[in-house]
Design a protein around this motif. Structure first.
Motif, PDB file in Angstrom:
ATOM      1  N   LEU A 178       0.826  -1.198   0.000  1.00 39.66           N
ATOM      2  CA  LEU A 178       0.000   0.000   0.000  1.00 39.66           C
ATOM      3  C   LEU A 178       0.870   1.262   0.000  1.00 39.66           C
ATOM      4  O   LEU A 178       0.647   2.183  -0.793  1.00 39.66           O
ATOM      5  CB  LEU A 178      -0.923  -0.005   1.219  1.00 39.66           C
ATOM      6  CG  LEU A 178      -1.842   1.196   1.382  1.00 39.66           C
ATOM      7  CD1 LEU A 178      -2.809   1.280   0.208  1.00 39.66           C
ATOM      8  CD2 LEU A 178      -2.592   1.110   2.679  1.00 39.66           C
ATOM      9  N   ALA A 179       1.878   1.296   0.869  1.00 37.58           N
ATOM     10  CA  ALA A 179       2.764   2.457   0.930  1.00 37.58           C
ATOM     11  C   ALA A 179       3.524   2.645  -0.378  1.00 37.58           C
ATOM     12  O   ALA A 179       3.693   3.769  -0.855  1.00 37.58           O
ATOM     13  CB  ALA A 179       3.738   2.311   2.091  1.00 37.58           C
TER      14      ALA A 179
ATOM     15  N   LEU B 208       1.137   4.155  -2.926  1.00 35.58           N
ATOM     16  CA  LEU B 208       0.817   5.551  -2.648  1.00 35.58           C
ATOM     17  C   LEU B 208       2.008   6.484  -2.891  1.00 35.58           C
ATOM     18  O   LEU B 208       1.833   7.633  -3.267  1.00 35.58           O
ATOM     19  CB  LEU B 208       0.328   5.708  -1.206  1.00 35.58           C
ATOM     20  CG  LEU B 208      -1.028   5.081  -0.898  1.00 35.58           C
ATOM     21  CD1 LEU B 208      -1.321   5.157   0.590  1.00 35.58           C
ATOM     22  CD2 LEU B 208      -2.132   5.756  -1.694  1.00 35.58           C
TER      23      LEU B 208
END
Length: 74
Positions: free
Chosen positions: A34-35, A38
């Motif tokens: 996820l990081a 993003l």
């Protein structure tokens, strides 16, 4: 974090140790994916300063939460 989860799971329920460690591993992979997703556009633009500041700001509350969680279950 890994040793905190492992010691907490062992103290809480010795039989839950493997489950706690496995769930921590899953959380690491999901959080990393996820990081990465993003932050990809910011990193591609070579704008690393906001990413480093975000990491620095997140380090303090996450470390505090881990320490409090471990102290709570001692």
């Amino acid at each position: 974090m890994h040793s905190t989860i492992q010691s907490w799971a062992t103290a809480l329920s010795p039989t839950a140790r493997a489950t706690g460690v496995a769930m921590f591993g899953v959380a690491l992979y999901l959080g990393s994916a996820l990081a990465g997703g993003l932050a990809a556009s910011t990193a591609q633009a070579h704008a690393y300063r906001p990413l480093f500041w975000l990491a620095a700001l997140l380090t303090v509350p996450l470390t505090a939460a881990a320490a409090l969680g471990r102290a709570r279950h001692r």
